[in-house]
Design a protein around this motif. Structure first.
Motif, short mmCIF file in Angstrom:
data_model
loop_
_atom_site.label_atom_id
_atom_site.label_comp_id
_atom_site.label_asym_id
_atom_site.label_seq_id
_atom_site.Cartn_x
_atom_site.Cartn_y
_atom_site.Cartn_z
N HIS A 191 -1.74 49.53 12.77
CA HIS A 191 -2.00 50.65 11.83
C HIS A 191 -3.29 50.42 11.02
CE1 HIS A 191 2.31 51.66 11.71
NE2 HIS A 191 2.43 50.38 11.53
N ARG A 206 -6.83 57.45 16.87
CA ARG A 206 -6.36 57.96 15.65
C ARG A 206 -6.83 59.24 15.51
NH1 ARG A 206 -5.44 53.94 11.01
NH2 ARG A 206 -3.48 55.09 10.43
N ASP A 256 -3.76 64.27 11.24
CA ASP A 256 -2.77 64.99 10.99
C ASP A 256 -3.21 66.30 10.08
OD1 ASP A 256 -0.41 66.51 10.29
OD2 ASP A 256 0.76 64.75 10.98
N LYS A 277 -3.15 62.42 7.18
CA LYS A 277 -3.14 60.78 7.78
C LYS A 277 -3.53 60.87 8.94
CE LYS A 277 0.23 59.68 4.01
NZ LYS A 277 1.82 59.11 3.90
N LYS A 280 -2.93 59.39 12.71
CA LYS A 280 -1.53 59.11 13.69
C LYS A 280 -2.18 58.88 14.80
CE LYS A 280 -1.51 63.90 14.83
NZ LYS A 280 -0.95 65.17 14.74
N ASP A 311 1.53 65.14 18.43
CA ASP A 311 2.31 64.86 17.50
C ASP A 311 3.49 63.65 17.84
OD1 ASP A 311 1.07 66.65 15.62
OD2 ASP A 311 2.32 68.20 16.61
#
Length: 379
Positions: free
Chosen positions: A128, A164, A167, A172, A174, A222
């Motif tokens: 993350h 990453r 979004d 954020k 992703k 997504d």
């Protein structure tokens, strides 16, 4: 001496595959590149990939057999964990038809190799915290970031990079996966010297404004986490197979030595202080093999959630079994265990790889305590 030992999930076809790969490993006398080409020619590298793209139509169960048996013969191919298992699986499950046609046939026959880039200097086991980002620029993507401990980049035609993206709805970041050919401008790699006896080398990657076409993105923008874990579960299963092959190789060396080495009246294997630890190592290897077979069965059956738990447990069990088997095997041979002739000392470092990568045993214990036992998180 290498023995072929089947698991309860071995169908007749898998038993034949196991025997054939073991024979290839026993007859191997060249370097890993030659073995890779031969294994590709025989169809072993792509045994898990779809038949319509040149693969064998099997699953991770079959591919893990290939890696385990080569390891048990003393010639594991570490890139099997990455190229067909992670990258091939992700592209086969989520890639466009064009991506499948472009990459899968080469991954299946070994003429194309693909590395996998996820680990970062400041992220470690925390995916993350990945800071490699991809932003849109017209129809293109532009990647910026760094990766470390990436296997085989120098021989790979491309690297599947975990980046990453933002979004648009939440703002954020992703995760998303991008295929980056090795010669892409802005993509640089630097060798990381390792105290590890392996043909496959480790690299740091630097992505400096790497511009990619829209079709470099694998799958749905997504569905990043789903696609990412579709690759990470096979990675854990294959790491377990890598560890198990190594453990079996070391144990076979020690057992053969204990049968014939005579210091007093009987061979040293007659003494319980020698025999019992080797028996215990064998038991722990077989237990780990069963969990690895379970993980592959669940993954190939499409149960990603259950496979995630089992894959982590298999990787943990196999790593522990390998470290203990190698340690006991070296100890059984005494001074000979540290000699080049017997080839065991180099495994002392190699056996720890499975404890550390692709995720540490502590993070697996965190996973089991949180996800399986329902205990609260400490972080």
């Amino acid at each position: 001496m290498t023995t072929i030992s089947h698991t309860p999930t071995d169908t007749p076809e898998r038993a034949d595959l196991r025997a054939a790969v073991a024979a290839l490993g026993r007859g191997h006398r060249g370097d890993s590149d030659e073995l890779w080409k031969e294994a590709g020619k025989l169809g072993y590298l792509g045994v898990n990939l779809p038949e319509e793209y040149g693969g064998g139509g099997g699953g991770i169960a079959e591919l893990s057999i290939v890696l385990e048996e080569l390891g048990a013969a003393g010639c594991p191919l570490l890139l099997l964990v990455v190229s067909p298992a992670i990258c091939g699986t992700v592209i086969a499950r989520f890639g466009t038809e064009e991506q499948k046609r472009r990459w899968l046939p080469g991954l299946a026959d070994g003429s194309v190799r693909m590395a996998f880039g996820i680990t970062e200097p400041d992220a470690g086991s925390n995916s993350h915290r990945i800071t490699t980002t991809a932003r849109r620029d017209g129809d293109d993507w532009v990647l910026t970031g760094r990766k470390v401990f990436i296997t085989g980049v120098d021989t790979a035609d491309a690297t599947l990079i975990v980046g990453r993206t933002e979004d648009a709805r939440t703002g954020k970041l992703k995760p998303c996966l991008f295929i980056v050919p090795r010669e892409t401008p802005g993509f640089a790699y630097h060798h990381i010297p390792m105290e590890l006896a392996a043909d496959e080398r480790q690299f740091e990657l630097v992505l400096d404004e790497v511009r990619l076409p829209a079709d470099a993105l694998v799958g749905d923008e997504d569905a990043g986490l789903l696609q990412l874990f579709a690759g990470l579960n096979p990675e854990r299963i294959m790491t377990a197979a890598f560890a198990l092959g190594m453990a079996r190789f070391a144990l076979a060396k020690a057992v053969d030595y204990a049968r014939t080495r005579q210091v007093w009246k009987e061979p040293i294997g007659a003494h319980q202080a020698i025999a019992h630890p080797l028996a215990q190592a064998h038991i722990e290897i077989e237990l780990a093999r069963l969990m690895t077979a379970k993980a592959a069965y669940l993954y190939d059956g499409g149960d990603d959630a259950a496979a995630g738990e089992a894959a982590n447990m298999a990787k943990y069990a196999a790593a522990e079994a390998a470290v203990k088997a190698v340690d006991q095997s070296v100890h059984t041979l005494g001074g000979n265990g540290l000699s080049t002739e017997y080839g065991l000392a180099r495994l002392i470092t190699a056996s720890r790889v499975a404890r550390i990568a692709p995720v540490s045993r502590e993070m697996i214990l965190n996973f089991v305590s949180h996800q399986t036992l329902g205990l609260p998180k400490s972080y």
